[in-house]
Design a protein around this motif. Structure first.
Motif, PDB file in Angstrom:
ATOM      1  N   ARG A  46       0.735  -1.345  -0.010  1.00  0.00           N
ATOM      2  CA  ARG A  46       0.140   0.008   0.043  1.00  0.00           C
ATOM      3  C   ARG A  46       0.930   1.269  -0.160  1.00  0.00           C
ATOM      4  NH1 ARG A  46      -4.184   1.615   5.022  1.00  0.00           N
ATOM      5  NH2 ARG A  46      -5.256   3.512   3.916  1.00  0.00           N
ATOM      6  N   LEU A  47       0.674   2.309  -0.783  1.00  0.00           N
ATOM      7  CA  LEU A  47       1.507   3.263  -1.012  1.00  0.00           C
ATOM      8  C   LEU A  47       0.381   4.553  -0.848  1.00  0.00           C
ATOM      9  CD1 LEU A  47       4.078   4.796  -1.931  1.00  0.00           C
ATOM     10  CD2 LEU A  47       3.153   4.816  -4.118  1.00  0.00           C
ATOM     11  N   VAL A  48       1.080   5.465   0.110  1.00  0.00           N
ATOM     12  CA  VAL A  48       0.477   6.806   0.540  1.00  0.00           C
ATOM     13  C   VAL A  48       1.265   7.724   0.253  1.00  0.00           C
ATOM     14  CG1 VAL A  48      -0.818   8.304   2.090  1.00  0.00           C
ATOM     15  CG2 VAL A  48      -1.082   5.734   2.285  1.00  0.00           C
ATOM     16  N   ALA A  49       1.256   8.548  -1.045  1.00  0.00           N
ATOM     17  CA  ALA A  49       2.258   9.536  -1.475  1.00  0.00           C
ATOM     18  C   ALA A  49       1.687  10.907  -2.026  1.00  0.00           C
ATOM     19  CB  ALA A  49       2.991   8.864  -2.650  1.00  0.00           C
ATOM     20  N   VAL A  50       2.616  11.910  -2.093  1.00  0.00           N
ATOM     21  CA  VAL A  50       2.393  13.106  -2.657  1.00  0.00           C
ATOM     22  C   VAL A  50       3.510  13.585  -3.352  1.00  0.00           C
ATOM     23  CG1 VAL A  50       1.047  13.736  -0.633  1.00  0.00           C
ATOM     24  CG2 VAL A  50       3.455  14.349  -0.454  1.00  0.00           C
ATOM     25  N   TYR A  51       3.043  14.732  -4.238  1.00  0.00           N
ATOM     26  CA  TYR A  51       4.095  15.148  -5.203  1.00  0.00           C
ATOM     27  C   TYR A  51       4.858  16.163  -4.296  1.00  0.00           C
ATOM     28  CZ  TYR A  51       0.728  19.069  -6.235  1.00  0.00           C
ATOM     29  OH  TYR A  51       0.130  20.170  -6.025  1.00  0.00           O
ATOM     30  N   GLY A  52       5.870  16.890  -4.738  1.00  0.00           N
ATOM     31  CA  GLY A  52       6.697  17.724  -4.302  1.00  0.00           C
ATOM     32  C   GLY A  52       7.192  18.786  -5.091  1.00  0.00           C
ATOM     33  N   ASN A  53       8.114  19.965  -4.638  1.00  0.00           N
ATOM     34  CA  ASN A  53       8.140  21.036  -5.470  1.00  0.00           C
ATOM     35  C   ASN A  53       8.846  20.614  -6.867  1.00  0.00           C
ATOM     36  OD1 ASN A  53      10.249  20.782  -3.357  1.00  0.00           O
ATOM     37  ND2 ASN A  53      11.218  22.280  -4.584  1.00  0.00           N
ATOM     38  N   ASN A  54       9.682  19.312  -6.676  1.00  0.00           N
ATOM     39  CA  ASN A  54      10.635  19.056  -8.027  1.00  0.00           C
ATOM     40  C   ASN A  54       9.649  18.224  -8.976  1.00  0.00           C
ATOM     41  OD1 ASN A  54      13.250  20.589  -7.960  1.00  0.00           O
ATOM     42  ND2 ASN A  54      13.239  19.581  -5.818  1.00  0.00           N
ATOM     43  N   ASP A  55       8.490  18.037  -8.358  1.00  0.00           N
ATOM     44  CA  ASP A  55       7.700  16.797  -9.130  1.00  0.00           C
ATOM     45  C   ASP A  55       6.727  17.707 -10.322  1.00  0.00           C
ATOM     46  OD1 ASP A  55       9.038  14.906  -7.883  1.00  0.00           O
ATOM     47  OD2 ASP A  55       7.402  14.886  -6.388  1.00  0.00           O
ATOM     48  N   HIS A  56       6.770  17.218 -11.542  1.00  0.00           N
ATOM     49  CA  HIS A  56       5.659  18.022 -12.412  1.00  0.00           C
ATOM     50  C   HIS A  56       5.340  17.014 -13.481  1.00  0.00           C
ATOM     51  CE1 HIS A  56       7.743  21.658 -10.968  1.00  0.00           C
ATOM     52  NE2 HIS A  56       8.898  21.218 -11.089  1.00  0.00           N
ATOM     53  N   GLY A  57       4.536  17.508 -14.386  1.00  0.00           N
ATOM     54  CA  GLY A  57       3.876  16.685 -15.515  1.00  0.00           C
ATOM     55  C   GLY A  57       2.962  15.403 -14.876  1.00  0.00           C
ATOM     56  N   PRO A  58       3.227  14.224 -15.298  1.00  0.00           N
ATOM     57  CA  PRO A  58       2.505  13.111 -14.743  1.00  0.00           C
ATOM     58  C   PRO A  58       2.608  12.847 -13.531  1.00  0.00           C
ATOM     59  CG  PRO A  58       4.165  12.430 -16.921  1.00  0.00           C
ATOM     60  CD  PRO A  58       4.541  14.235 -16.413  1.00  0.00           C
ATOM     61  N   LEU A  59       3.692  13.086 -12.676  1.00  0.00           N
ATOM     62  CA  LEU A  59       3.739  13.027 -11.187  1.00  0.00           C
ATOM     63  C   LEU A  59       2.512  14.105 -10.605  1.00  0.00           C
ATOM     64  CD1 LEU A  59       7.557  13.078 -10.581  1.00  0.00           C
ATOM     65  CD2 LEU A  59       5.999  11.261  -9.994  1.00  0.00           C
ATOM     66  N   ARG A  60       2.398  15.005 -11.080  1.00  0.00           N
ATOM     67  CA  ARG A  60       1.310  15.963 -10.415  1.00  0.00           C
ATOM     68  C   ARG A  60       0.020  15.516 -10.865  1.00  0.00           C
ATOM     69  NH1 ARG A  60       2.864  21.801  -8.403  1.00  0.00           N
ATOM     70  NH2 ARG A  60       4.974  21.373  -7.553  1.00  0.00           N
ATOM     71  N   GLU A  61      -0.361  14.934 -12.030  1.00  0.00           N
ATOM     72  CA  GLU A  61      -1.257  14.216 -12.573  1.00  0.00           C
ATOM     73  C   GLU A  61      -1.851  13.265 -11.826  1.00  0.00           C
ATOM     74  OE1 GLU A  61      -0.737  13.392 -16.700  1.00  0.00           O
ATOM     75  OE2 GLU A  61      -0.291  15.552 -17.107  1.00  0.00           O
ATOM     76  N   ARG A  62      -0.911  12.285 -11.075  1.00  0.00           N
ATOM     77  CA  ARG A  62      -1.272  11.054 -10.628  1.00  0.00           C
ATOM     78  C   ARG A  62      -1.241  11.098  -8.668  1.00  0.00           C
ATOM     79  NH1 ARG A  62       2.493   6.481 -13.364  1.00  0.00           N
ATOM     80  NH2 ARG A  62       1.908   5.378 -11.451  1.00  0.00           N
ATOM     81  N   LEU A  63      -0.758  12.412  -8.499  1.00  0.00           N
ATOM     82  CA  LEU A  63      -0.386  12.368  -7.078  1.00  0.00           C
ATOM     83  C   LEU A  63      -1.095  13.657  -6.441  1.00  0.00           C
ATOM     84  CD1 LEU A  63       3.367  11.484  -6.826  1.00  0.00           C
ATOM     85  CD2 LEU A  63       1.228  10.023  -6.019  1.00  0.00           C
ATOM     86  N   PRO A  64      -1.598  13.564  -5.283  1.00  0.00           N
ATOM     87  CA  PRO A  64      -2.008  14.805  -4.644  1.00  0.00           C
ATOM     88  C   PRO A  64      -0.871  15.687  -4.072  1.00  0.00           C
ATOM     89  CG  PRO A  64      -2.383  13.024  -3.078  1.00  0.00           C
ATOM     90  CD  PRO A  64      -1.665  12.300  -4.373  1.00  0.00           C
ATOM     91  N   GLU A  65      -1.483  16.754  -3.684  1.00  0.00           N
ATOM     92  CA  GLU A  65      -0.486  17.617  -2.995  1.00  0.00           C
ATOM     93  C   GLU A  65      -0.452  17.140  -1.310  1.00  0.00           C
ATOM     94  OE1 GLU A  65       0.416  22.471  -1.747  1.00  0.00           O
ATOM     95  OE2 GLU A  65      -1.644  22.004  -2.831  1.00  0.00           O
ATOM     96  N   VAL A  66      -1.857  16.916  -0.955  1.00  0.00           N
ATOM     97  CA  VAL A  66      -1.736  16.354   0.320  1.00  0.00           C
ATOM     98  C   VAL A  66      -2.453  15.137   0.337  1.00  0.00           C
ATOM     99  CG1 VAL A  66      -2.646  16.873   2.841  1.00  0.00           C
ATOM    100  CG2 VAL A  66      -1.884  18.899   1.366  1.00  0.00           C
ATOM    101  N   ALA A  67      -2.176  13.772   1.225  1.00  0.00           N
ATOM    102  CA  ALA A  67      -2.809  12.581   1.102  1.00  0.00           C
ATOM    103  C   ALA A  67      -2.999  12.462   2.625  1.00  0.00           C
ATOM    104  CB  ALA A  67      -1.792  11.720   0.385  1.00  0.00           C
ATOM    105  N   ARG A  68      -4.291  11.798   2.536  1.00  0.00           N
ATOM    106  CA  ARG A  68      -4.539  11.369   3.952  1.00  0.00           C
ATOM    107  C   ARG A  68      -5.195   9.973   4.089  1.00  0.00           C
ATOM    108  NH1 ARG A  68      -6.182  16.722   4.048  1.00  0.00           N
ATOM    109  NH2 ARG A  68      -6.177  17.724   6.251  1.00  0.00           N
ATOM    110  N   ALA A  69      -4.534   9.111   5.112  1.00  0.00           N
ATOM    111  CA  ALA A  69      -4.826   7.784   5.147  1.00  0.00           C
ATOM    112  C   ALA A  69      -4.929   7.401   6.753  1.00  0.00           C
ATOM    113  CB  ALA A  69      -3.962   6.875   4.314  1.00  0.00           C
ATOM    114  N   GLU A  70      -5.799   6.543   7.098  1.00  0.00           N
ATOM    115  CA  GLU A  70      -6.039   6.026   8.431  1.00  0.00           C
ATOM    116  C   GLU A  70      -5.459   4.556   8.334  1.00  0.00           C
ATOM    117  OE1 GLU A  70      -9.175   4.844  12.027  1.00  0.00           O
ATOM    118  OE2 GLU A  70      -9.517   6.892  10.731  1.00  0.00           O
ATOM    119  N   VAL A  71      -4.454   4.340   9.174  1.00  0.00           N
ATOM    120  CA  VAL A  71      -3.589   3.153   9.250  1.00  0.00           C
ATOM    121  C   VAL A  71      -3.175   2.657  10.640  1.00  0.00           C
ATOM    122  CG1 VAL A  71      -1.330   2.137   8.665  1.00  0.00           C
ATOM    123  CG2 VAL A  71      -2.207   3.849   7.336  1.00  0.00           C
ATOM    124  N   GLY A  72      -3.908   1.390  10.879  1.00  0.00           N
ATOM    125  CA  GLY A  72      -3.808   1.019  12.362  1.00  0.00           C
ATOM    126  C   GLY A  72      -4.523   1.757  13.304  1.00  0.00           C
TER     127      GLY A  72
END
Length: 200
Positions: free
Chosen positions: A85-111
């Motif tokens: 399971r992957l919970v991930a975001v883009y950073g300031n050096n990420d552009h194009g497809p990375l920003r299309e596939r990843l959010p700026e902020v991600a939330r997940a409940e784990v355990g």
């Protein structure tokens, strides 16, 4: 497996709140989850790939958190494929497809722990209070950007964790990543791991 932004019950994490007693009942018996926290991988600009030791940690983890600055889409594809399971975001050096596939902020409940992931949190001074105001619904905020490991707790109880970078130590003595365990609404066994220096 794909990037996950849902809570344990399949609803968007942070959607609705339970009072303390109801939350404890719901969390009773939630299995321990092994966590891997990474950020600022900068592949292939700063390294050809992730260290073998880190890939072994990916294989052991139930959930992998990545707090941005991938730089290239190939690592996202590989980490999605190799993570449970992957919970991930883009950073300031990420552009194009990375920003299309990843959010700026991600939330997940784990355990039973309410996690947020973001790349940047601003200057170190006042970080705890600033993040507590911005993320009042979280128990733990995983962030990156500085390449500097960080572990602190805001007055509200929000835990802030930055795993550093496993590939670009900058002015730090070591490249690093973190592991932890989430179980029954609590985070434990938070450990910063140092990686051996690479010969460039």
């Amino acid at each position: 497996m794909g990037v996950d932004e849902l809570g344990v019950d399949g609803t968007p994490a942070g959607a609705g709140h339970l009072d303390g007693r109801a939350r404890r009942r719901r969390l009773a018996g939630v299995a321990a989850q092994r966590l891997l926290l990474i950020a600022d991988t900068h592949v292939p600009r700063r390294a050809r790939g992730l260290p073998d030791r880190l890939w072994a940690a990916v294989a052991e983890a139930d959930v992998v958190f990545h707090a941005g600055d991938w730089v290239d889409i190939a690592l996202l594809d590989e980490l999605e494929e190799r993570s449970r399971r992957l919970v991930a975001v883009y950073g300031n050096n990420d552009h194009g497809p990375l920003r299309e596939r990843l959010p700026e902020v991600a939330r997940a409940e784990v355990g039973g722990v309410r996690f947020g992931v973001v790349h940047e949190t601003g200057p170190a001074q006042g970080r705890e209070e600033r993040c507590a105001r911005q993320f009042p619904d979280l128990d733990v905020l995983v962030f990156g950007h500085s390449h500097i490991p960080w572990d602190s707790t805001a007055p509200t109880g929000l835990r802030l964790l930055n795993p550093g970078s496993p590939t670009d130590r900058r002015r730090q003595p070591h490249c690093t990543y973190m592991t932890a365990t989430a179980e029954n609404g609590s985070l434990s066994l938070v450990e910063l791991h140092r990686l051996p220096q690479r010969v460039r």
